[in-house]
Design an enzyme around this catalytic site. Sequence first.
Site, PDB file in Angstrom:
ATOM      1  N   SER A  83       0.824  -1.224   0.000  1.00  0.00           N
ATOM      2  CA  SER A  83       0.000   0.000   0.000  1.00  0.00           C
ATOM      3  C   SER A  83       0.850   1.263   0.000  1.00  0.00           C
ATOM      4  O   SER A  83       0.347   2.350   0.317  1.00  0.00           O
ATOM      5  CB  SER A  83      -0.961  -0.007   1.181  1.00  0.00           C
ATOM      6  OG  SER A  83      -0.242  -0.197   2.360  1.00  0.00           O
ATOM      7  N   THR A 185      -0.820   2.886   4.753  1.00  0.00           N
ATOM      8  CA  THR A 185      -0.031   4.104   4.574  1.00  0.00           C
ATOM      9  C   THR A 185       1.066   4.191   5.621  1.00  0.00           C
ATOM     10  O   THR A 185       0.844   3.830   6.772  1.00  0.00           O
ATOM     11  CB  THR A 185      -0.978   5.305   4.759  1.00  0.00           C
ATOM     12  OG1 THR A 185      -1.911   5.279   3.696  1.00  0.00           O
ATOM     13  CG2 THR A 185      -0.243   6.623   4.791  1.00  0.00           C
ATOM     14  N   THR A 203       1.694   6.948   0.370  1.00  0.00           N
ATOM     15  CA  THR A 203       0.791   5.810   0.177  1.00  0.00           C
ATOM     16  C   THR A 203       0.472   5.579  -1.295  1.00  0.00           C
ATOM     17  O   THR A 203       0.590   6.507  -2.109  1.00  0.00           O
ATOM     18  CB  THR A 203      -0.538   6.086   0.927  1.00  0.00           C
ATOM     19  OG1 THR A 203      -1.329   4.918   0.964  1.00  0.00           O
ATOM     20  CG2 THR A 203      -1.341   7.190   0.270  1.00  0.00           C
ATOM     21  N   ARG A 213      -8.701   9.026  -7.907  1.00  0.00           N
ATOM     22  CA  ARG A 213      -9.056   9.239  -6.497  1.00  0.00           C
ATOM     23  C   ARG A 213      -7.828   9.697  -5.701  1.00  0.00           C
ATOM     24  O   ARG A 213      -6.747   9.132  -5.814  1.00  0.00           O
ATOM     25  CB  ARG A 213      -9.600   7.939  -5.905  1.00  0.00           C
ATOM     26  CG  ARG A 213     -10.023   8.049  -4.435  1.00  0.00           C
ATOM     27  CD  ARG A 213      -8.948   7.535  -3.513  1.00  0.00           C
ATOM     28  NE  ARG A 213      -9.399   7.449  -2.111  1.00  0.00           N
ATOM     29  CZ  ARG A 213      -8.587   7.201  -1.096  1.00  0.00           C
ATOM     30  NH1 ARG A 213      -7.295   7.003  -1.301  1.00  0.00           N
ATOM     31  NH2 ARG A 213      -9.037   7.141   0.137  1.00  0.00           N
ATOM     32  N   THR A 236      -3.933   7.110   9.205  1.00  0.00           N
ATOM     33  CA  THR A 236      -3.980   5.982   8.282  1.00  0.00           C
ATOM     34  C   THR A 236      -5.397   5.426   8.281  1.00  0.00           C
ATOM     35  O   THR A 236      -6.170   5.674   9.209  1.00  0.00           O
ATOM     36  CB  THR A 236      -2.962   4.890   8.676  1.00  0.00           C
ATOM     37  OG1 THR A 236      -3.037   3.816   7.736  1.00  0.00           O
ATOM     38  CG2 THR A 236      -3.201   4.344  10.073  1.00  0.00           C
ATOM     39  N   GLY A 237      -5.733   4.700   7.239  1.00  0.00           N
ATOM     40  CA  GLY A 237      -7.082   4.128   7.154  1.00  0.00           C
ATOM     41  C   GLY A 237      -7.901   4.813   6.079  1.00  0.00           C
ATOM     42  O   GLY A 237      -7.351   5.334   5.108  1.00  0.00           O
TER      43      GLY A 237
HETATM   44  N1  ASP Z   1      -5.296   6.748   4.161  1.00  0.00           N
HETATM   45  C1  ASP Z   1      -4.997   6.085   2.929  1.00  0.00           C
HETATM   46  C2  ASP Z   1      -5.935   6.546   1.855  1.00  0.00           C
HETATM   47  O1  ASP Z   1      -7.103   6.705   2.128  1.00  0.00           O
HETATM   48  C3  ASP Z   1      -5.072   4.606   2.984  1.00  0.00           C
HETATM   49  C4  ASP Z   1      -4.427   3.900   4.117  1.00  0.00           C
HETATM   50  O2  ASP Z   1      -3.982   4.459   5.102  1.00  0.00           O
HETATM   51  O3  ASP Z   1      -4.368   2.676   4.003  1.00  0.00           O
HETATM   52  O4  ASP Z   1      -5.522   6.698   0.742  1.00  0.00           O
END
Ligand code: ASP
Length: 325
Positions: A83, A185, A203, A213, A236-237
């Site tokens: 990722s 990320t 990321t 996106r 993150t997330g």
């Molecule tokens: N925050 C990141 C995103 O939405 C993804 C991740 O942290 O896994 O692109």
Amino acid sequence: MINRRKFLLATTLASAASMLNLKRAAGKFSVQKGKGKPMVISTWNHGMPANEAAWKIIEAGGKAIDAVEAGVKVPESDPESNSVGYGGYPDRDGNVTLDACIMDETGNCGSVSFLQHIVHPISVARKVMENTPHVMLSGEGALKFALDQGFKKENLLTDKAKAAWVKWLESGKYKPMINKENHDTIGLLVIDQKGDISGACTTSGLAWKYYGRVGDSPIIGAGMFVDNEVGGAVATGMGEAVLKTLGTFLVVELMRNGATPQEACEEAVKRIAAKQNAKDFQVGYLALDKSGNHGAHCIHKGFSYALHNGVQNKMHDASFHLKDE
Ligand code: ASP
């Protein structure tokens, strides 16, 4: 007679103060003065090798901004990190598109979004910060800038990531993956020997996203924010949830107003859970303050972070919001 604006302001401040048990005097912001010991803190398992690379620079007396860049470059070029950077999972059309941002102790920052074909988007973000009057470059423009700056155009789609994408195409169903194999990320924060703080975040974003996106990670104040007087935070997330609340800016502002890093991360997660259906996605925040205190909190159990304090580099589990899981 008390004027309405003053009254509203006073009541808002009072409720914020009681919520966080603030120690500051009404109307005055308390900036934390203590200088934190050098440390490196970053998200997920890939934070371990990233912290090591960052620590080498700090140990040698280097600057936090150099350390954060060197740190996150490790997962960026690691094909196993699915990722971040090279080896990252592509979008639904098979393109690896990258987001990154960086911020130094003076408040300078740079960012790239929707960037393709460059292994180290964080270094391009730094060049945006240092060599342009802008903060953010995107897509084709970011790629053109990177090539002008001497970066090499490369194929970032590894065979492994391509195979995962081809498998995904069988159903083609988009569903957020909570705690994707603990490889998300990378957000990394450093306090250097001078006590200065910098941050970086990079990321490949959510796997199988729409072409074009852009998530929270390249947005200053969403995926990462640093104020050298107060502290820094990374996220993150599910980027959309972080964007809707400008999460890391919120975390740092809460700390500016007296919250500990842990309290600030908890409050920022609560803001998301209060308005969005947090059951279906993960968000994790990681923060440190100027004195070297840190905190981490997430929605679902499973977010972990790596902390290097000079004595040891170790993984820790973050506390979580949905306790009944
Ligand atoms: N925050 C990141 C995103 O939405 C993804 C991740 O942290 O896994 O692109």
